[in-house]
Design a protein around this motif. Structure first.
Motif, PDB file in Angstrom:
ATOM      1  N   SER A 134       0.939  -1.189   0.202  1.00 18.91           N
ATOM      2  CA  SER A 134       0.095   0.065   0.199  1.00 18.91           C
ATOM      3  C   SER A 134       0.770   1.205   0.100  1.00 18.91           C
ATOM      4  CB  SER A 134      -0.787  -0.058   1.185  1.00 18.91           C
ATOM      5  OG  SER A 134      -1.739  -1.138   1.286  1.00 18.91           O
ATOM      6  N   PRO A 135       0.378   2.169  -0.645  1.00 14.37           N
ATOM      7  CA  PRO A 135       1.182   3.627  -0.542  1.00 14.37           C
ATOM      8  C   PRO A 135       1.066   4.311   0.655  1.00 14.37           C
ATOM      9  CG  PRO A 135      -1.088   3.886  -1.762  1.00 14.37           C
ATOM     10  CD  PRO A 135      -0.981   2.600  -1.353  1.00 14.37           C
ATOM     11  N   VAL A 136       2.259   5.136   0.867  1.00 15.13           N
ATOM     12  CA  VAL A 136       2.199   5.810   2.365  1.00 15.13           C
ATOM     13  C   VAL A 136       1.912   7.281   1.965  1.00 15.13           C
ATOM     14  CG1 VAL A 136       3.843   3.967   3.220  1.00 15.13           C
ATOM     15  CG2 VAL A 136       4.624   5.909   2.024  1.00 15.13           C
ATOM     16  N   GLU A 137       1.984   8.119   3.166  1.00 18.94           N
ATOM     17  CA  GLU A 137       1.776   9.409   2.915  1.00 18.94           C
ATOM     18  C   GLU A 137       3.442   9.907   2.779  1.00 18.94           C
ATOM     19  OE1 GLU A 137      -0.589  11.464   2.715  1.00 18.94           O
ATOM     20  OE2 GLU A 137      -2.116  10.069   3.102  1.00 18.94           O
ATOM     21  N   GLY A 138       3.630  10.515   1.727  1.00 15.59           N
ATOM     22  CA  GLY A 138       5.006  10.950   1.514  1.00 15.59           C
ATOM     23  C   GLY A 138       5.633  10.114   0.465  1.00 15.59           C
ATOM     24  N   VAL A 139       6.807  10.164   0.312  1.00 10.67           N
ATOM     25  CA  VAL A 139       7.767   9.635  -0.755  1.00 10.67           C
ATOM     26  C   VAL A 139       8.309   8.421  -0.100  1.00 10.67           C
ATOM     27  CG1 VAL A 139       9.697   9.716  -2.107  1.00 10.67           C
ATOM     28  CG2 VAL A 139       8.258  11.758  -1.980  1.00 10.67           C
ATOM     29  N   ASN A 140       7.927   7.061  -0.534  1.00 12.29           N
ATOM     30  CA  ASN A 140       8.565   5.980  -0.235  1.00 12.29           C
ATOM     31  C   ASN A 140       8.982   5.065  -1.609  1.00 12.29           C
ATOM     32  OD1 ASN A 140       9.686   3.806   1.080  1.00 12.29           O
ATOM     33  ND2 ASN A 140       7.544   2.877   1.502  1.00 12.29           N
TER      34      ASN A 140
ATOM     35  N   ALA B  11      10.383 -10.053  -5.323  1.00 10.07           N
ATOM     36  CA  ALA B  11      10.919  -9.198  -4.710  1.00 10.07           C
ATOM     37  C   ALA B  11      10.948  -7.604  -4.780  1.00 10.07           C
ATOM     38  CB  ALA B  11      12.711  -9.238  -4.436  1.00 10.07           C
ATOM     39  N   VAL B  12      10.703  -7.018  -3.593  1.00 13.08           N
ATOM     40  CA  VAL B  12      10.269  -5.154  -3.590  1.00 13.08           C
ATOM     41  C   VAL B  12      11.268  -5.029  -2.591  1.00 13.08           C
ATOM     42  CG1 VAL B  12       8.627  -3.790  -3.280  1.00 13.08           C
ATOM     43  CG2 VAL B  12       7.986  -6.023  -4.292  1.00 13.08           C
ATOM     44  N   SER B  13      11.825  -3.611  -2.866  1.00 19.44           N
ATOM     45  CA  SER B  13      12.438  -2.880  -2.022  1.00 19.44           C
ATOM     46  C   SER B  13      12.137  -1.308  -2.130  1.00 19.44           C
ATOM     47  CB  SER B  13      13.943  -3.111  -2.171  1.00 19.44           C
ATOM     48  OG  SER B  13      14.766  -2.416  -1.190  1.00 19.44           O
TER      49      SER B  13
ATOM     50  N   MET C 224      -1.152   7.653  -8.626  1.00 12.29           N
ATOM     51  CA  MET C 224       0.013   6.832  -8.647  1.00 12.29           C
ATOM     52  C   MET C 224       1.414   7.683  -8.563  1.00 12.29           C
ATOM     53  SD  MET C 224       0.786   3.404  -9.136  1.00 12.29           S
ATOM     54  CE  MET C 224       2.151   2.516  -9.636  1.00 12.29           C
ATOM     55  N   TYR C 225       1.245   8.619  -9.270  1.00 10.67           N
ATOM     56  CA  TYR C 225       2.437   9.490  -9.305  1.00 10.67           C
ATOM     57  C   TYR C 225       3.284   8.624 -10.375  1.00 10.67           C
ATOM     58  CZ  TYR C 225       0.028  11.803  -5.279  1.00 10.67           C
ATOM     59  OH  TYR C 225      -0.627  12.497  -4.804  1.00 10.67           O
ATOM     60  N   THR C 226       4.841   9.195 -10.024  1.00 13.62           N
ATOM     61  CA  THR C 226       5.742   8.601 -10.967  1.00 13.62           C
ATOM     62  C   THR C 226       5.849   6.900 -10.960  1.00 13.62           C
ATOM     63  OG1 THR C 226       7.088  10.504 -11.059  1.00 13.62           O
ATOM     64  CG2 THR C 226       8.283   8.546 -11.652  1.00 13.62           C
ATOM     65  N   ILE C 227       5.815   6.180 -12.111  1.00 12.10           N
ATOM     66  CA  ILE C 227       5.898   4.882 -12.032  1.00 12.10           C
ATOM     67  C   ILE C 227       7.580   4.599 -12.013  1.00 12.10           C
ATOM     68  CG2 ILE C 227       5.675   2.764 -13.312  1.00 12.10           C
ATOM     69  CD1 ILE C 227       2.920   3.863 -14.383  1.00 12.10           C
ATOM     70  N   THR C 228       8.039   4.189 -10.981  1.00 13.48           N
ATOM     71  CA  THR C 228       9.389   4.086 -10.738  1.00 13.48           C
ATOM     72  C   THR C 228       9.983   2.734 -11.283  1.00 13.48           C
ATOM     73  OG1 THR C 228       9.208   3.209  -8.363  1.00 13.48           O
ATOM     74  CG2 THR C 228       9.607   5.546  -8.645  1.00 13.48           C
ATOM     75  N   LYS C 229       9.320   1.452 -10.999  1.00 13.02           N
ATOM     76  CA  LYS C 229       9.694   0.486 -11.488  1.00 13.02           C
ATOM     77  C   LYS C 229       8.535  -0.507 -12.371  1.00 13.02           C
ATOM     78  CE  LYS C 229      13.925   0.489  -9.995  1.00 13.02           C
ATOM     79  NZ  LYS C 229      15.235   0.372 -11.083  1.00 13.02           N
TER      80      LYS C 229
ATOM     81  N   LEU D 126       6.082   6.001  -6.764  1.00 13.51           N
ATOM     82  CA  LEU D 126       6.780   6.682  -5.966  1.00 13.51           C
ATOM     83  C   LEU D 126       6.472   6.760  -4.379  1.00 13.51           C
ATOM     84  CD1 LEU D 126       8.955   9.019  -6.141  1.00 13.51           C
ATOM     85  CD2 LEU D 126       7.089  10.769  -6.397  1.00 13.51           C
ATOM     86  N   CYS D 127       5.103   6.358  -4.324  1.00 12.93           N
ATOM     87  CA  CYS D 127       4.831   6.335  -2.890  1.00 12.93           C
ATOM     88  C   CYS D 127       4.875   5.109  -2.041  1.00 12.93           C
ATOM     89  CB  CYS D 127       3.508   6.874  -2.832  1.00 12.93           C
ATOM     90  SG  CYS D 127       3.108   8.472  -3.323  1.00 12.93           S
ATOM     91  N   GLY D 128       5.510   4.140  -2.776  1.00  9.64           N
ATOM     92  CA  GLY D 128       5.717   2.574  -2.047  1.00  9.64           C
ATOM     93  C   GLY D 128       4.663   1.445  -2.593  1.00  9.64           C
ATOM     94  N   ASN D 129       3.613   1.963  -3.217  1.00 10.18           N
ATOM     95  CA  ASN D 129       2.565   1.173  -3.815  1.00 10.18           C
ATOM     96  C   ASN D 129       3.552  -0.087  -4.914  1.00 10.18           C
ATOM     97  OD1 ASN D 129       2.445   3.627  -5.343  1.00 10.18           O
ATOM     98  ND2 ASN D 129       0.895   2.258  -6.367  1.00 10.18           N
ATOM     99  N   VAL D 130       2.969  -1.110  -4.554  1.00 11.20           N
ATOM    100  CA  VAL D 130       3.233  -2.039  -5.847  1.00 11.20           C
ATOM    101  C   VAL D 130       1.918  -2.576  -6.256  1.00 11.20           C
ATOM    102  CG1 VAL D 130       4.716  -4.263  -6.672  1.00 11.20           C
ATOM    103  CG2 VAL D 130       5.690  -2.331  -5.237  1.00 11.20           C
ATOM    104  N   ASP D 131       1.506  -2.648  -7.559  1.00 15.24           N
ATOM    105  CA  ASP D 131       0.254  -3.276  -7.996  1.00 15.24           C
ATOM    106  C   ASP D 131       0.698  -4.360  -8.991  1.00 15.24           C
ATOM    107  OD1 ASP D 131      -0.993  -1.174  -6.709  1.00 15.24           O
ATOM    108  OD2 ASP D 131      -1.078   0.178  -8.355  1.00 15.24           O
ATOM    109  N   LEU D 132      -0.225  -5.223  -9.021  1.00 10.14           N
ATOM    110  CA  LEU D 132      -0.338  -6.269  -9.870  1.00 10.14           C
ATOM    111  C   LEU D 132      -1.479  -6.138 -10.965  1.00 10.14           C
ATOM    112  CD1 LEU D 132       0.649  -9.604  -7.814  1.00 10.14           C
ATOM    113  CD2 LEU D 132       2.003  -8.140  -9.372  1.00 10.14           C
ATOM    114  N   TYR D 133      -1.197  -6.696 -12.276  1.00  7.17           N
ATOM    115  CA  TYR D 133      -2.059  -6.707 -13.128  1.00  7.17           C
ATOM    116  C   TYR D 133      -2.006  -8.087 -13.970  1.00  7.17           C
ATOM    117  CZ  TYR D 133      -2.227  -1.474 -12.635  1.00  7.17           C
ATOM    118  OH  TYR D 133      -2.551  -0.215 -12.083  1.00  7.17           O
ATOM    119  N   ASP D 134      -3.271  -8.174 -14.347  1.00  6.35           N
ATOM    120  CA  ASP D 134      -3.323  -9.420 -15.300  1.00  6.35           C
ATOM    121  C   ASP D 134      -2.996  -9.189 -16.491  1.00  6.35           C
ATOM    122  OD1 ASP D 134      -3.905 -11.997 -16.349  1.00  6.35           O
ATOM    123  OD2 ASP D 134      -5.840 -12.092 -15.590  1.00  6.35           O
TER     124      ASP D 134
END
Length: 1735
Positions: A11-17, A32-34, A285-290, A305-313
């Motif tokens: 899940s995204p966080v408030e601010g940049v992650n 793997a996610v970092s 979503m802001y910037t898609i970093t990866k 940019l906010c730490g969220n990772v989504d999966l798409y079929d």
């Protein structure tokens, strides 16, 4: 394609992650996610979090902040590379599955910051990362080093990095907009690909290369750097710069990420253009970093940019197939096939990008799929796929999947073979016979070649073997019978086939040799991955380990049919079905593995397999095969070793010479005249190719070397020929050398020939004579001299030749030689001496005619001796010796000659010869001639016997009537009767027997032919007295034959009717038995049989039968005996006999008691009027309440007996108080007193007597005193006196108590201090309770103390009572030291001070030679002069004083931290086990020494001695826990001591085992020390797997200790590696580190290095439990599975294997370890006694 949102992983966080790392594992199991928290989270394929771990700074000490710059999985999914901004790349080992232990296996430090990372799919051991300084470097996992692939010429920073979809190249984007590539193919081409229009922050490489950045353009490049297409999105006002890009696995679809949006582009293959397929807006979503595609293409993961990772079929469609599989269409050319039951999957992809039209699955394993132009084939188990050109697939193809590596497709008469994983057709052949067992395909991969072979049937009698690589037919086999099975060996070099006649054949392809292996074969098969054949004959299992020698076969008898061959876990078994059971026969795995090694050309492995095996016929063949292959492959060192083992010393030494020559002359620049030329010569010589050697030498102009070669191998003729051809100047010298060599080597004949050819006959003769070749000398002499006259030849040489011939016994040659030179008389004698009679007679007829007759007889005699009698006959006749001639004729069986010669002899002389001639004619069945010669020899009887045996009775009767007596004629009739009997003419035979007066012969005849009526008729007439026995005998025989009616008839006729009854009883024919008994024995006999019948029947049937015959009481007894109590009760009630009913109740009660049904048994005992039996039953079961209940209700007289019985049981259980109560309730106090007397509790016995038998008190006291004085055991005697005295004290009889104490003799205990304590107690009692006797008692005690030399204590007694004068008087009789002692105490007493030294409680023997001992001790102790203290204390001879002083000294050393010194001091003196403070001191010293970081031999030896004394000296009164603790400390001290000795002596294997055994004593030994030393010792011993596990555990402990310093509470360690061991895991962490930080870092580095070594098995060593066969921890003393214990070796502490135990000193040891230790130290480590090895 539509991207459908599936799940938000984080899940995204408030601010940049910012998500800095996002990577899928190639096996699709892990994501793997970092983010910015620098923690790596690991999710499964469904987005469920399974694991996490924190990354580490490159240099924790520097404290530099860092961020993760990229992540990538290794191609095998087991490792994860993480690039960090602090100039380092870490590679973590995660494992392919969940739950595996994580560790850092590589780290690559860099001089510049790392900006990006990728891991090419084909580079399993290499990852690629970009740096801030513009370099792209390669991290090499194997050596933990990095190297630069390329660098930007202007050092422009790397901003992005990607790998090609095929994994064979990488592409980097730089800050200046340039794109550079590096290809791993070929020689590693590299260079600038293109110049992008902006900074390429997003790049990816699929079917094309895509690059995008801040100019809002997405550009596609080809691999040459040309721009294919570009898409300009600058018109989109909401668009920001492109930040990431990712291709799907097929490379046909790419996603490019930006701000709140990503674009999807697809390749249109028909048009060859990229198309914008779709775009997707994601608000907030802001910037898609990866971006990262799942490797199977089914899912896309997006990091923001906010730490969220989504999966798409990302799939097109999903289809279920037969309810077992699911097809997921990721694209038209890519389908994921998933097995629903297990979740395993395989990705089916068309490498040509063609649409997959239809998919089928065969046998739930094999895939077939069609496209418009290709056919896809796959194996779901091996995950290998193939795609081959295949137009117009109709679906009528027949697929054959039986071969695990090859799929065969049969279509239109052609068989197409496709190797899984290869995208071309392996081969094509035409055949109609496509059954799997009639086709065999072999793919043989080796270092030298990739051989592909197929064997198939052209027709049912013709086999074709085809090379699939070249299409060449290797062999065509025409067979006489139809073939029903065939199979190639794994290498394709041999074909095994069977015909319809069940005959097994082997065909060797290379030599085209056919061999019949088995005449009748039920089963045949190659052992998997080997050249071993297993076949079944009729009842025999046949195994051929060496296929090139089919005559060498190993056989096993079997009872069933072979089902299969199983090969797994290092063993091979043949499974045989024997009907009800399945039996496995183990094959020799070593011999099987040899063939596999040869197949792989791993000759070193082959040697390692054969070396341990005994040299048998099979292994010898294998060594020969290996040697031949090694020579063929020019592996000369291996060939040398093989020939050495085969015993071919010559070849072995020669190859050694070749190997040495190659090493000495190895020169890469050799022009052919150096080592290559020499080696070629040596190899040609090895193969005995001498002409080749000569040619090589001549080509090099080395004529001398060629000649030398021939001379070295003694081929002189070739050498001479060569020298002659080449006009060698040394030709004459070479000839002379040849001649001299012949003489030196003892080849005189060849030397003589050489001289003879040279024309020097005389020299040749002399050489022949010297070489014992007189025959050649004679021939040479004949050539020299043809004259017979002595004057014309050399007489001396002549005689020398004769002597030489004579010496060798060549008499015939002598005769010829003499005859040649005219010496006839000497020649004749020589002929006779040499038995050359033919030449002798010829010479006699010419020169000496009168001697011919004599010579003929002599010739005949010699021939007889030589067993040539036939040849001797004529010679005897010629000599006129008729008798000798006839003997020779007889010996040679010339019968006609014998007869001829015999007629010429006198009749009497000839009689014996007539007889021999007659016997000969008889053997030839010439009866007429034989009769004639028998009569002439006077033995007509022989003629009669001859005719009788030939069944010529008329002729026999004719001869008998003329030549035999009456008795002889009768014998003849008997003989005739036997002949008629044999011809089954019994009537005629009977007449002949009776005529010969032998009726018994006729009787036997009828008996043997079962004609019993005729037999009985003759017996009744001629043998009436034997008639009854005859009937009985016949009856027994008929019974044995099962002819029972006839047997009954004969039994009855012989008056043996009881035997007939028994016969029927034995066969269960009871009706017949009763009939016979009643008919011949009356009703009484029939009833007996009926009773026996009932016994046989048993149960109800037997009882009813007895009732039927009126045998009721017997029926009741029988029913009771058989447990039929219900019927017994019925019969008893019916019989109306109360006594019988009571008996039934009693028997039933006893039965119930045996069955444990005691309440029911009680009821039956009472019904049987036997209450006493019920009471006894309960007493036996110790059920006292039930027994008392029965007694109180039915037998009050038994109540006291119950109490007494209860008391006896309690007394046996040592419960004396309750036992006493029971005895008293049973009104038998005497038993209570006896109980106490037997156990020595006299006080209690007297107490009972005082209350219940006062008249016995005095008697018991006398017995007590008598028993005390007569007991041999001093300890028991003393204890009894103490008990008696204490009893008298309690009863107030102090005077008696004082007397008891004073009566204690000095030998009552070896410890005089205990006796002294009793005497002192007597004084105390007198002073307290009998003051009037105190002085008297003191005097007695003082005198007693003087008797035992306790002078000082005697003085103390007087001084304690104030009797100073007596004390001084006593001291003056002893010596001035004691006087000073008393005066010192007097002064102290007068001054009000206590007596110094009271704390030691010294005995009288502790007075020194001068001065005040106690004062000196106190002074030395204050000065800490412990050496002087020990010297003074030693003078006292008081062990307690010595122990106390030693304890104080040790305590001081302990406080000073000198633990080893403390142990050494305590070991020098006796231990005091009664003082708890001292025991605690001993324990503390032991723990400190065992925890010491340094090994001190003196301290460890002292500790072992101290603990040994404690354990050996422990009394039974010592608490078991205390004794167990010290026993454990003793074992730990023992193994610590011997480990130090072994390490110092270099016995690293023993030290490793000892250190490992010490792990069992963690708790007594600090855990970190134990694991460190165990790991270090194992490393020194070369056991790297054990060393890794132990040192890794040590590092875990140190980390836990560091964590514990920051937290509260014990740290929990992962005990997974030690779960099935006896190593403790529940222990407290040590408070301080065993090693400093530097050494701990060295351990970490070593563990890291080993963790990257794939050859090191990172697990504990195991052993096989001898009880259950399960593998368990090698050092464990108890199997974790079955709990079976094993004794520990006294040398190492390791478990002793079965059959290897020795106990030379009473302690168990493993033989090999014992011998190793004893050979070094010569003494037992436990007892210290000298020992020798045991063999």
């Amino acid at each position: 394609m539509q991207l459908k949102f599936l799940k938000q992983v984080t899940s995204p966080v408030e601010g940049v992650n910012k998500i800095n790392g996002l990577a899928w594992s190639p096996n699709c199991k892990k994501l793997a996610v970092s983010g910015q928290d620098k923690v790596v989270y690991v999710y499964d394929e469904n987005g469920e979090r399974k694991d996490k771990f924190s990354t580490k700074a490159g240099d924790s000490a520097a404290g530099v902040a860092y961020q993760v710059r990229g992540m990538a999985f290794s191609p095998d999914s087991t490792k994860l590379a993480i690039a960090q901004s602090d100039s380092i790349v870490f590679v973590y080992k995660l494992g392919a599955d969940w739950g595996e232990k994580k560790s850092i296996c590589n780290k690559f430090m860099q001089s510049s910051r790392v900006t990006s990372l990728c891991w090419p799919g084909r580079r399993h051991q290499e990852c690629v990362f970009g740096l801030l300084d513009g370099k792209v470097r390669l991290g090499q996992l194997r050596n933990n080093k990095s190297a630069t692939l390329y660098e930007h010429p202007n050092s422009s920073s790397v901003v992005s990095l990607t790998a090609a979809a095929r994994g064979n190249a990488v592409l980097s984007g730089h800050l200046d907009g340039s794109l550079y590539y590096f290809s791993f193919d070929g020689n590693g081409s590299q260079g600038k690909l293109a110049q992008h229009s902006c900074v390429p922050t997003a790049i990816a490489w699929g079917e094309s290369i895509v690059a995008a950045g801040g100019d809002y353009k997405v550009v596609f490049y080809d691999t040459a750097g040309n721009t294919l297409q570009f898409f300009d999105h600058s018109g989109d006002e909401n668009l920001h710069e492109f930040s990431s890009a990712s291709f799907n696995p097929t490379g046909e679809t790419v996603v490019v990420g930006s701000y709140n949006k990503f674009y999807i582009y697809r390749l249109n293959r028909q048009r060859g253009l990229w198309e914008e397929h779709a775009s997707k807006n994601i608000d907030n979503m802001y910037t898609i970093t990866k971006l990262a595609w799942k490797p199977d293409g089914s899912k896309l993961s997006v990091g923001g940019l906010c730490g969220n990772v989504d999966l798409y079929d990302a799939c097109i469609k999903r289809i279920k197939y037969k309810g077992k599989f699911e097809f997921t269409y990721v694209s038209l050319s890519q389908v994921i096939v998933k097995r629903l039951s297990t979740g395993t999957r395989i990705t089916l992809t068309s490498s040509f990008g063609l649409e997959i039209l239809r998919i089928n699955i065969k046998d739930d394993q094999y895939l077939t799929a069609y496209t418009a132009e290709t056919l896809l084939l796959g194996d779901m188990e091996s995950c290998k796929l193939s795609e081959i050109p295949w137009r117009g697939g109709t679906g009528n193809e027949k697929f054959i999947f039986e071969n695990p590596t090859v799929c065969m497709v049969y279509n239109a008469g052609e068989l197409n073979m496709v190797e899984y994983g290869k995208n071309d057709i392996l081969g094509v052949c035409r055949t109609e016979h496509i059954t799997p067992h009639l086709i065999s395909v072999r793919l043989n991969e080796s270092a030298a070649q990739y051989k592909r072979t197929i064997a198939y049937l052209i027709d049912l009698q013709t086999i074709c073997i085809l090379d699939l690589n070249t299409g060449v037919t290797l062999a065509t086999i025409q067979h006489e019978h139809k073939i029903d099975w065939l199979e190639l060996n794994p290498q394709g070099t041999h074909l095994l086939f069977r015909n319809k006649k069940c005959r097994l054949h082997l065909y060797k392809v290379e030599t085209q040799q056919l061999t019949t292996m088995l005449e009748f074969c039920k089963y045949a098969q190659w052992v998997p991955d080997s050249d071993v054949v297993v076949a079944q004959g009729r009842d025999t299992l046949c195994v051929w380990y060496a296929i090139d020698t089919p005559e060498k076969v190993t056989t096993f008898p079997i009872k069933g049919e072979i089902e299969d061959i199983e090969r797994s876990e290092g063993k091979t078994e043949v499974i045989v079905n024997e009907g009800m059971n399945t039996v496995s026969y183990a094959l020799d795995e070593a011999l099987i593995g040899f063939g596999y090694a040869i197949q792989r050309k791993d000759y070193q492995k082959a040697i390692s397999i054969l070396s341990p095996l005994q040299l048998t016929g099979e292994t010898q063949t294998m060594w020969q095969q290996l040697s031949a292959l090694a020579l063929q492959e020019q592996q000369f060192e291996i060939a040398e070793q093989c020939y050495a083992i085969l015993g071919n010393v010559a070849k072995s030494r020669y190859l050694h010479k070749v190997n040495k020559l190659m090493k000495e002359n190895k020169d890469p620049d050799d022009d052919g005249t150096g080592s290559e030329f020499l080696v070629r010569v040596q190899l040609a010589a090895l193969n005995q190719q001498w002409q080749t050697c000569e040619s090589l030498y001549l080509d090099q102009g080395k004529f001398d070397d060629a000649i030398q070669l021939y001379t070295d191998i003694h081929k002189w003729q070739e050498a001479l020929s060569l020298s002659e051809r080449t006009n060698h100047p040394e030709h004459d010298s070479l000839k002379e050398n040849f001649y001299q060599w012949l003489l030196q080597t003892g080849q005189e004949i060849e030397a003589g020939d050489f001289k003879e050819k040279e024309g020097d006959h005389l020299a040749a003769i002399n050489i022949y004579l010297n070489g014992d070749a007189p025959t050649r000398a004679a021939n040479a002499f004949k050539k020299m001299y043809n004259s017979r006259y002595p004057g014309q030849y050399d007489q001396g040489v002549f005689e020398n030749i004769l002597d030489g011939l004579q010496r060798l016994g060549l008499h015939e040659k002598i005769g010829q030689f003499l005859e040649h030179f005219g010496h006839f008389d000497r020649a004749l004698n020589a002929y006779r001496e040499g038995h050359a009679y033919k030449r002798a007679t010829d010479l006699c007829r010419r020169e000496f005619p009168s001697d011919v007759v004599r010579l003929e007889e002599e010739w005949g005699d010699w021939l007889v001796k030589q067993r040539q009698s036939d040849s001797a006959v004529n010679h005897f006749i010629e000599a006129g010796q008729a008798k000798k001639a006839i003997e020779a004729a007889l010996a040679s069986r010339q019968w006609s000659r014998v007869a001829e010669i015999a007629y010429s002899l006198d009749r009497e002389v000839a009689r014996d010869y007539y007889y021999k001639i007659a016997k000969h004619y008889e053997s030839c069945r010439n009866y007429t001639e034989a009769e004639k010669f028998f009569v002439q020899a006077g033995v007509a009887q022989e003629a009669v016997d001859m005719y009788a045996s030939a069944n010529h009775w008329e002729a026999a009767h004719r001869i008998a009537a003329g030549y035999m007596s009456k008795s002889e004629v009768q014998e003849l009739y008997a003989k005739r009767g036997r002949e008629l009997e044999a011809a089954s003419k019994f009537k005629e035979a009977e007449k002949m027997y009776l005529a010969s007066k032998a009726p018994e012969l006729a009787i036997d005849m009828y008996k043997s032919n079962s004609m019993f009526e005729q037999m009985i008729r003759l017996v009744s007439v001629y043998k009436k007295e034997d008639l009854a026995e005859t009937h009985k005998h016949l009856a027994q025989e008929r019974e044995a034959e099962g002819m029972l009616k006839q047997a009954e008839h004969h039994f009855v006729e012989g008056k043996f009717w009881k035997n007939a009854v028994q016969m029927y009883r034995a066969r269960g024919m009871w009706d017949d038995a009763i009939r016979v008994a009643k008919l011949h024995g009356g009703s009484s006999a029939s009833k007996q049989v009926a009773f026996a019948w009932a016994v046989h029947l048993g149960g109800d049937e037997g009882t009813k039968l007895l009732q039927k015959f009126g045998l009721v009481e017997q029926a009741i007894d029988y029913a009771l005996e058989n447990g039929a109590f219900e019927h017994a009760f019925d019969l008893a009630h019916n019989s109306r006999t109360s006594q019988k009913l009571l008996e039934v109740h009693l028997k039933y009660a006893m039965f119930l008691e045996d069955e444990g049904r005691f309440k029911e048994a009680e009821d039956e005992f009472l019904k049987a009027e036997k209450p006493r039996e019920a009471i006894d039953m309960y007493l036996h079961q110790h059920e006292w309440g039930a027994a008392m209940r029965v007694a109180e209700n039915f037998d009050m007289h038994s109540v006291p007996e119950i109490f007494v019985a209860n008391g006896r049981v309690l007394a046996e259980q040592k419960d004396f108080a309750n036992a006493e109560a029971m005895f008293l309730k049973g009104k038998d106090p005497e038993l209570a007193m006896q109980m106490y007397r037997e156990v020595g509790l006299w006080e209690d016995a007297i107490r009972v007597a005082e209350i219940h038998a006062p008249n016995r008190v005095s008697e018991l006291q006398r017995e007590l005193k008598s028993s005390v004085m007569t007991k041999s055991n001093a300890g028991v005697q003393l204890q009894s006196l103490i008990s008696q005295g204490q009893m008298l004290e309690r009863s107030g009889q102090f005077i008696e108590a004082i007397e008891i104490y004073l009566d204690v003799p000095t030998d009552a205990s070896p410890d005089l201090s205990k006796i002294e304590q009793l005497w002192t107690k007597a004084v105390s009692l007198a002073q307290t309770h009998v003051p009037q006797k105190s002085y008297e008692v003191v005097d007695i005690v003082a005198s007693r103390l003087m008797e035992i030399s306790r002078h000082e204590r005697a003085c103390d007694m007087y001084m304690s009572c104030g009797l100073w004068n007596k004390a001084l008087g006593l001291a003056s009789t002893i010596g001035p030291d004691l006087v000073d002692y008393v005066e010192h105490h007097k002064r102290s007493q007068d001054s009000g001070q206590g007596m110094p030294g009271d704390q030691f409680k010294p005995s009288a023997g502790s007075i020194g030679s001068s001065g005040d001992l106690y004062g000196q001790l106190e002074l030395c102790m204050n000065k800490e002069d412990w050496k002087k203290v020990e010297e003074l204390a030693a003078q006292s001879n008081d062990p307690q004083l010595l122990a106390g002083l030693a304890a104080q000294h040790a305590q001081t050393k302990l406080q000073q931290g000198l633990h080893a010194d403390a142990a050494f001091i305590l070991s020098k003196f006796e231990v005091n086990l009664d003082d708890l403070d001292l025991l605690e001191l001993y324990r503390q010293v032991a723990l400190e020494v065992l925890a010491s970081p340094k090994h001190d031999k003196r301290g460890e030896d002292g500790l072992f001695t101290l603990l040994f004394r404690i354990v050996e000296g422990a009394s039974p009164a010592m608490e078991a826990s205390v004794k167990d603790e010290f026993s454990k400390l003793l074992e730990a001290a023992h193994y610590t001591k011997v480990m130090g000795e072994c390490r110092q002596a270099g016995l690293h294997q023993l030290a490793a085992k000892q250190a490992t055994s010490l792990l069992r004593y963690i708790g007594a030994i600090p855990a970190d020390k134990a694991f460190y030393e165990a790991g270090t010792c194992m490393k020194e011993a070369g056991e790297l797997n054990m060393a890794f596990v132990f040192l890794n555990r040590y590092l875990d402990l140190t980390e836990a200790m560091d964590d514990a310093a920051e937290q509260t509470g014990d740290q929990v360690l992962d005990n997974g590696d030690f779960v099935n061991t006896d190593i403790p895991y529940d222990f407290h962490l040590p408070s301080g580190h065993f090693l400093d930080e530097v050494k701990r870092e060295e351990v970490r580095d070593w563990v890291l290095t080993v963790s990257m070594d794939q050859q090191v098995d990172q697990s504990l060593s195991l052993r096989t439990c001898a009880n259950c066969g399960i593998d368990t921890y090698a050092a464990s003393l108890k199997c974790h599975s079955c709990g079976s214990p094993v004794e520990a070796c006294i040398i190492t502490g390791y478990p002793i294997p079965l059959g290897e135990k020795v106990s030379p000193t009473g302690q168990p040891a493993q033989k090999e370890d014992w011998n190793t230790y004893i050979l070094k130290f010569k003494k037992c480590p436990w007892t210290g006694s000298n020992q020798n090895p045991i063999y």
